[in-house]
Motif scaffolding. Structure first.
Motif, PDB file in Angstrom:
ATOM      1  N   SER A 180      20.906 -19.775 -48.427  1.00  0.00           N
ATOM      2  CA  SER A 180      21.482 -19.444 -46.847  1.00  0.00           C
ATOM      3  C   SER A 180      22.036 -20.859 -46.427  1.00  0.00           C
ATOM      4  O   SER A 180      21.451 -22.074 -46.710  1.00  0.00           O
ATOM      5  CB  SER A 180      20.180 -18.971 -46.265  1.00  0.00           C
ATOM      6  OG  SER A 180      19.120 -20.085 -46.089  1.00  0.00           O
ATOM      7  N   THR A 234      10.013 -17.722 -37.969  1.00  0.00           N
ATOM      8  CA  THR A 234       9.982 -16.818 -36.690  1.00  0.00           C
ATOM      9  C   THR A 234      11.164 -16.855 -36.050  1.00  0.00           C
ATOM     10  O   THR A 234      12.216 -16.877 -36.600  1.00  0.00           O
ATOM     11  CB  THR A 234       8.930 -17.374 -35.695  1.00  0.00           C
ATOM     12  OG1 THR A 234       8.717 -18.788 -35.578  1.00  0.00           O
ATOM     13  CG2 THR A 234       7.319 -17.163 -36.301  1.00  0.00           C
ATOM     14  N   LEU A 286      11.716 -12.281 -35.858  1.00  0.00           N
ATOM     15  CA  LEU A 286      13.005 -11.897 -36.649  1.00  0.00           C
ATOM     16  C   LEU A 286      12.821 -12.410 -37.904  1.00  0.00           C
ATOM     17  O   LEU A 286      12.324 -13.286 -38.106  1.00  0.00           O
ATOM     18  CB  LEU A 286      14.135 -12.797 -36.062  1.00  0.00           C
ATOM     19  CG  LEU A 286      14.845 -11.785 -34.861  1.00  0.00           C
ATOM     20  CD1 LEU A 286      15.870 -12.850 -34.198  1.00  0.00           C
ATOM     21  CD2 LEU A 286      15.412 -10.696 -35.304  1.00  0.00           C
ATOM     22  N   PRO A 287      13.355 -11.605 -38.723  1.00  0.00           N
ATOM     23  CA  PRO A 287      13.290 -12.062 -40.459  1.00  0.00           C
ATOM     24  C   PRO A 287      14.086 -13.555 -40.449  1.00  0.00           C
ATOM     25  O   PRO A 287      15.071 -13.940 -39.847  1.00  0.00           O
ATOM     26  CB  PRO A 287      14.315 -11.253 -40.931  1.00  0.00           C
ATOM     27  CG  PRO A 287      14.174  -9.955 -40.098  1.00  0.00           C
ATOM     28  CD  PRO A 287      14.086 -10.550 -38.891  1.00  0.00           C
ATOM     29  N   GLY A 288      13.360 -14.074 -41.350  1.00  0.00           N
ATOM     30  CA  GLY A 288      13.950 -15.779 -41.684  1.00  0.00           C
ATOM     31  C   GLY A 288      14.974 -15.707 -42.435  1.00  0.00           C
ATOM     32  O   GLY A 288      15.594 -14.495 -43.193  1.00  0.00           O
ATOM     33  N   PRO A 289      15.710 -16.622 -43.118  1.00  0.00           N
ATOM     34  CA  PRO A 289      16.849 -16.755 -43.821  1.00  0.00           C
ATOM     35  C   PRO A 289      16.352 -16.272 -45.215  1.00  0.00           C
ATOM     36  O   PRO A 289      15.245 -16.190 -45.679  1.00  0.00           O
ATOM     37  CB  PRO A 289      17.065 -18.254 -43.955  1.00  0.00           C
ATOM     38  CG  PRO A 289      16.249 -18.984 -43.008  1.00  0.00           C
ATOM     39  CD  PRO A 289      15.007 -17.962 -42.547  1.00  0.00           C
ATOM     40  N   VAL A 290      17.386 -15.422 -45.692  1.00  0.00           N
ATOM     41  CA  VAL A 290      17.063 -15.048 -47.268  1.00  0.00           C
ATOM     42  C   VAL A 290      17.340 -16.324 -48.483  1.00  0.00           C
ATOM     43  O   VAL A 290      18.414 -16.653 -48.086  1.00  0.00           O
ATOM     44  CB  VAL A 290      17.613 -13.721 -47.660  1.00  0.00           C
ATOM     45  CG1 VAL A 290      17.186 -12.740 -46.869  1.00  0.00           C
ATOM     46  CG2 VAL A 290      19.209 -13.957 -47.340  1.00  0.00           C
ATOM     47  N   GLY A 291      16.744 -16.203 -49.386  1.00  0.00           N
ATOM     48  CA  GLY A 291      17.041 -17.022 -50.530  1.00  0.00           C
ATOM     49  C   GLY A 291      17.431 -18.540 -50.177  1.00  0.00           C
ATOM     50  O   GLY A 291      17.299 -19.020 -48.928  1.00  0.00           O
ATOM     51  N   SER A 292      17.576 -19.478 -51.295  1.00  0.00           N
ATOM     52  CA  SER A 292      17.644 -20.813 -50.785  1.00  0.00           C
ATOM     53  C   SER A 292      19.242 -21.012 -50.662  1.00  0.00           C
ATOM     54  O   SER A 292      19.473 -22.218 -50.200  1.00  0.00           O
ATOM     55  CB  SER A 292      17.163 -21.521 -52.055  1.00  0.00           C
ATOM     56  OG  SER A 292      18.110 -21.083 -53.304  1.00  0.00           O
ATOM     57  N   GLY A 311      14.444 -17.696 -33.655  1.00  0.00           N
ATOM     58  CA  GLY A 311      15.516 -18.654 -33.877  1.00  0.00           C
ATOM     59  C   GLY A 311      15.692 -19.401 -32.787  1.00  0.00           C
ATOM     60  O   GLY A 311      15.256 -20.721 -33.046  1.00  0.00           O
ATOM     61  N   ARG A 347      17.229 -22.316 -40.188  1.00  0.00           N
ATOM     62  CA  ARG A 347      17.184 -22.694 -38.622  1.00  0.00           C
ATOM     63  C   ARG A 347      15.884 -23.352 -38.407  1.00  0.00           C
ATOM     64  O   ARG A 347      15.898 -24.522 -38.216  1.00  0.00           O
ATOM     65  CB  ARG A 347      17.543 -21.487 -37.687  1.00  0.00           C
ATOM     66  CG  ARG A 347      18.904 -21.569 -37.538  1.00  0.00           C
ATOM     67  CD  ARG A 347      19.402 -20.765 -36.216  1.00  0.00           C
ATOM     68  NE  ARG A 347      20.510 -20.928 -35.669  1.00  0.00           N
ATOM     69  CZ  ARG A 347      20.732 -21.592 -34.591  1.00  0.00           C
ATOM     70  NH1 ARG A 347      19.629 -21.726 -34.007  1.00  0.00           N
ATOM     71  NH2 ARG A 347      21.825 -21.675 -34.216  1.00  0.00           N
ATOM     72  N   ARG A 380      22.082 -22.408 -43.535  1.00  0.00           N
ATOM     73  CA  ARG A 380      21.463 -23.393 -42.552  1.00  0.00           C
ATOM     74  C   ARG A 380      20.280 -22.834 -42.161  1.00  0.00           C
ATOM     75  O   ARG A 380      19.903 -22.048 -41.152  1.00  0.00           O
ATOM     76  CB  ARG A 380      22.284 -23.638 -41.424  1.00  0.00           C
ATOM     77  CG  ARG A 380      22.036 -25.106 -40.850  1.00  0.00           C
ATOM     78  CD  ARG A 380      22.975 -25.257 -39.687  1.00  0.00           C
ATOM     79  NE  ARG A 380      23.951 -24.149 -39.507  1.00  0.00           N
ATOM     80  CZ  ARG A 380      23.882 -23.506 -38.393  1.00  0.00           C
ATOM     81  NH1 ARG A 380      23.062 -23.649 -37.267  1.00  0.00           N
ATOM     82  NH2 ARG A 380      24.899 -22.484 -38.316  1.00  0.00           N
TER      83      ARG A 380
END
Lengths: 886, 114
Positions: A79, A87, A71-77, A89, A83, A81
């Motif tokens: 975000s 990879t 799954l895509p990771g968080p975008v930008g700083s 969650g 997780r 939290r």
């Protein structure tokens, strides 16, 4: 692809995709799961619309690849939290890299497309056959009948005198029904239709819901109520031209209930077109008007089948004078009773198809074995580069699962398409329509779950292959277990697999051979009559128009005379029940010698015939004479018996001149024995229904009978066209209220009766043929591989002077040892399978030496070829070239 | 301007394409997927698209369209927020600036005129 097959594939795909979604963390699934499923569904729909099957596969490939990605990771700083890492969650460490495993497995499989496609193809064919059979088994044996709480509906048999109204302590609802023939008159002409008299609760127990109108009201079943009817969709369409205003219309019909005058039935409802069970028997339902025996009941929730049996046994016994020793009423669950006829066939198919699957798996394992051995170098390189053993193992596991699941998906799709095509034919061949009708063969949760489960189990097993090989010393370096490189042990494992394949396919071929011989025997079996050029149709006279037996005989004579004048008709005669026509009941008879001293008792098939019947249908006269015009009412009562009846009822004596009478049929029945009749002749045996066990046939003359129903046997001249229409016209011209019904050729009747055997034989031939093909392929592969492995060895031998014949011989000998072992084991398996088939066999023993012998020789020949070809190639090697290679 | 709109560094192609797809107005998830596939020329799948949408929702760049839940299709619509639009603009600027670099241009094979 569209319509029902696509819907089945789509439903199955959605289920599988739902399982695939479990790979995502729960909170993600909860939030987006339904939308993702909907999106996948639209991908399928679009793919199917644009590219058909390819589009569906494309959607699946896209979905699987998508699921393999992290799954895509968080975008930008910014975000909220982050997780964990980049990879997935929620998953733990071990599962963290599943996507990576699947990806590298996919890449690895893509590198060898021929291998991958071969394995998938072999397994997919196995899955196809398996899922197809499983769907059929599911439709008949697993799915409950489409009634509310169907498992509590039981059929009551052998409970004479127990009425449907007196069982409240056992049944929630009890029903009775009685089949009858309704002769509808007026309008377009007379027509005989099947009808049922039913009790008011019948519609509830069977969940019969009229599509138009309503079910019966209780008061309509009361005495003196005006006749009402619920009619079938067919009757509505054909007799009422689908008139939407049919409710409120009436039709006039004679029934056996009130044979003297036609009654006007008021139509209150029309059945659904697809109602599968009752429709088979019924075009007209009407409320029952006489007290009848209980037929079916829905058990009360607090009563078990055993308790109900005990209660009904007691009740029935209390009505009998003289209860037979060990009498028990018979209560059978409706489903068990309904599928009793197809269960043996389906069990055979299930066993056969499971064997095919085993063979396909063995074949795939052999292929994997060869492939992993070839990848030994790859494994050791990767290990040298620091890959952990677990990692490699996981990738191989993923490869196995991908292969198996891809094969399962293809197989499920193929099975759905296959069943959509031949589902109707299967029902006809099995002779029993599937509970739930045409939709019943569709994929459902049971089939998809079982198939997916099988696929996963097979995938895991494939994943274990390298461990087995490591133990055998094959993939030593990959897993760090030093087994000493024992190639002989490896070869032995392969050989055992192939021998097992040969054995299983040998057993299947043996079983198929037995079934084919049975089918051929049935086809060729001397039925005792000649079915060629014969058409059979039924005529029924109304008692009110022809109240006296002599009048009925006169009318039958008139019909026959009229039919004989039809152009193209060679002869016309009559029989009460034509061969392979309606149900055959046996009648208990007592035989006596000419002096009236009883000799024996037996169960025979009784039939009424006119003077021309034996001649027309080709039954020979063995001794004495057959009926003549003088064997009429007023003359001494006479009968003709078949050879078997003569032999069994007058053992050692002469049947001609002997005497016969009927004896009470049912336990506790109050019927008196019939009058004595004299046997005047013996005729050849004829087969009226292969499934009925009787002591032969007894014929009585039409002119001494009181029957109003006869089958007309019309024999056409050679080359004459269909005569049905002309014959029906003749009958109608004599009396427009007599229909000429159910006209079919005798050949068709015979063919229908042998259809289940031919179906089983055909299916087994397909299964066994595929199995044998796989076994031969496996054999070829193993010998070819062994030959490749030993190229240097061969080259050295040849350089030292061995000729190519010796080298070929070496490989052939080694291959044939495997084959012989397989054939020997397969012979035993074939005997075992034959014994399981024994009830389906006709005129051939389960261990028939000819069948098994021919199969063994055939398989040996094919195997020898499969061994010889690669061995020959091995021996053609250029020794110096090989030796120079390294 | 809050902290969410600070420079976040390069975006992943999927995220960029999702933002781009939403820049013309709110879309349903499936429409996002189709648009991203069409513009990127790569096949996506529900996991990738909805996974990105989740992250974008978390980041506050995308919001769920209000009351537009299409029950028949079981699909919500998604819309770009102000922050999302800024991030898209920033990324577009970054890419344009990159593309204008002489050294980058040197690697691009111009489509043949013929």
């Amino acid at each position: 692809m569209r319509g029902a097959p696509y819907r089945a594939v789509r439903a199955g795909s959605m289920r599988i995709y739902g399982v695939l979604l479990r790979r995502y963390p729960r909170e993600f699934r909860d939030d987006f799961g339904p939308e993702m499923r909907a999106a996948f569904g639209r991908m399928m729909d679009e793919g199917a619309r644009q590219q058909g099957v390819l589009g569906i596969m494309g959607a699946w490939i896209a979905a699987v690849r998508d699921a393999a990605r992290p799954l895509p990771g968080p975008v930008g700083s910014g975000s909220k939290r982050p997780r964990e890492g980049t990879t997935m969650g929620g998953g733990g460490r071990w599962f963290g890299g599943v996507g990576e495993d699947v990806r590298s497995a996919w890449r690895s499989l893509r590198r060898e497309p021929r291998f991958s496609l071969l394995v998938v193809g072999v397994l997919a064919m196995g899955f196809l056959l398996n899922t197809a059979v499983l769907s059929v088994v599911n439709a008949y044996l697993i799915r409950p009948l489409p009634y509310p709480a169907a498992e509590r509906i039981v059929q009551v048999r052998d409970a004479p005198g127990v009425g449907w109204t007196e069982l409240d302590h056992v049944f929630e609802r009890a029903v009775s029904w009685d089949l009858d023939v309704f002769t509808i008159i007026g309008g377009p002409g007379a027509e005989m239709v099947r009808g049922s008299w039913i009790t008011p609760d019948f519609m509830d127990v069977y969940a019969v819901r009229p599509a138009l109108g309503r079910a019966f009201r209780p008061e309509e079943a009361e005495e003196g109520a005006a006749p009402v009817a619920v009619i079938s969709h067919r009757l509505w369409q054909e007799r009422f031209q689908g008139d939407p205003g049919v409710l409120g219309r009436s039709f006039d019909a004679f029934t056996s209930d009130r044979p003297d005058h036609a009654e006007s039935f008021h139509v209150v409802g029309v059945l659904r077109e697809d109602f599968w069970y009752v429709n088979r028997f019924t075009d007209v339902f009407a409320p029952i008007r006489e007290d009848r025996q209980v037929y079916v009941g829905r058990l009360r929730p607090d009563v078990t089948l055993d308790q109900a049996t005990a209660a009904i046994t007691e009740l029935a016994a209390s009505r009998m004078d003289g209860v037979p020793e060990g009498y028990v009423a018979s209560l059978v669950r409706l489903q068990d009773s309904y599928v009793a006829g197809v269960r043996p066939t389906l069990t055979i198919l299930q066993v056969a198809v499971a064997l095919v699957m085993l063979i396909a798996c063995a074949n795939a394992v052999v292929l994997l074995f060869v492939r992993y051995a070839r990848r030994e170098r790859e494994f050791s390189v990767r290990r040298a580069l620091g890959a952990r053993g677990v990692r490699l193992a996981r990738q191989l596991l993923a490869e196995g699962v991908i292969l198996a699941v891809a094969a399962a998906a293809l197989g499920v799709w193929g099975a759905a398409a296959l069943l959509a095509g031949i589902g109707g034919a299967i029902q006809t061949r099995l002779g029993t329509s599937a509970p739930g009708g045409a939709e019943a063969f569709g994929l459902d949760g049971t089939v998809v779950a079982l198939t997916l489960g099988t696929a996963l189990a097979i995938g895991l097993m494939f994943g274990l292959v390298p461990y087995v090989m490591a133990r055998r010393g094959a993939v030593v370096s990959a897993f760090g277990t030093r087994g000493g490189g024992d190639t002989r042990a490896r070869a032995r494992t392969r050989n055992v697999m192939v021998a097992a394949e040969v054995a299983l396919s040998m057993a299947l071929l043996g079983g198929a051979g037995l079934m084919v011989r049975s089918a051929v025997n049935l086809q060729r079996m001397d039925l005792g009559f000649d079915s060629k050029r014969i058409t059979v149709g039924e005529v029924g006279l109304r008692m009110s128009s022809y109240p006296e037996p002599v009048e009925r005989v006169r009318m039958f004579d008139a019909i026959l005379a009229g039919v004989r004048d039809v152009p193209g008709v060679e002869s016309a005669s009559m029989v009460g029940r034509a061969p392979f026509g309606s149900f055959v009941n046996t009648t208990p008879l007592e035989a006596a010698d000419a002096g009236g001293t009883p000799i024996a008792r037996g169960e025979v098939t009784l039939n009424t015939v006119d003077e021309g019947y034996f001649d027309a249908i080709g039954i020979p006269v063995v001794s004495g004479r057959t009926f003549g015009p003088d064997d009429a009412a007023g003359a001494p009562d006479v009968a003709v018996v078949s050879e078997t009846a003569a032999r069994r009822l007058w053992p050692g004596g002469d049947a001609v001149g002997g005497r016969l009478r009927s004896v009470p049929q049912e336990v506790g029945s109050m019927h008196e024995p019939g009058e004595w009749v004299t046997v005047i002749g013996v005729v050849g045996d004829a087969d009226y229904d292969s499934r009925v066990e009787d002591d032969g046939q007894v014929y009585t003359p039409l002119r001494q009978s009181e029957t109003a129903w006869m089958d007309v046997i019309v024999k056409s001249r050679p080359g004459a066209g269909p005569v049905v229409r002309a014959v029906a016209g003749v009958v109608a011209s004599l009396d427009p209220e007599i229909p000429f019904a159910d006209a079919v050729t005798l050949d068709e009747l015979v063919a229908n009766a042998t259809a289940p055997t031919r179906f089983t034989a055909g299916a087994l031939v397909v299964f066994a043929g595929f199995a044998a093909l796989l076994a031969v392929m496996g054999l070829y592969g193993v010998v070819a591989y062994a030959a490749r492995q030993r190229r240097r060895d061969v080259a050295v031998r040849m350089a030292l002077g061995a000729d190519s014949g010796q080298v070929t011989g070496l490989f052939v000998r080694q291959g044939l040892v495997v084959v012989m072992a397989g054939v020997a084991a397969g012979l035993l398996g074939g005997f075992a399978l034959g014994r399981g088939l024994v009830d389906q066999l006709h005129g051939v023993a389960p261990s028939d030496p000819l069948t098994h012998g021919v199969v063994a020789v055939g398989l040996l020949a094919a195997a020898a070829l499969a061994v010889w070809v690669p061995a020959r190639t091995a021996a053609r090697v250029d020794p110096m070239g090989v030796l120079r290679e390294e | 301007m809050d902290e969410r709109t600070e420079d976040t560094g390069p975006l992943t192609p999927v995220v960029f394409h999702v933002l781009l797809a939403l820049s013309d107005g709110p879309l349903h998830g499936y429409a996002v997927m189709k648009a991203v596939e069409a513009e990127s020329g790569q096949s996506m799948g529900p996991g990738t698209v909805y996974g990105s949408l989740r992250r974008l929702l978390e980041a506050g760049w995308v919001t769920e369209g209000d009351g537009d839940f299409d029950d028949a299709r079981r699909s919500r619509s998604f819309a770009l927020t102000k922050a999302g639009r800024q991030a898209l603009r920033r990324e577009a600027t970054r890419i344009t600036r990159l593309a204008s670099l002489e050294r980058v241009r040197g690697f691009v094979v111009e489509p043949d005129a013929s």
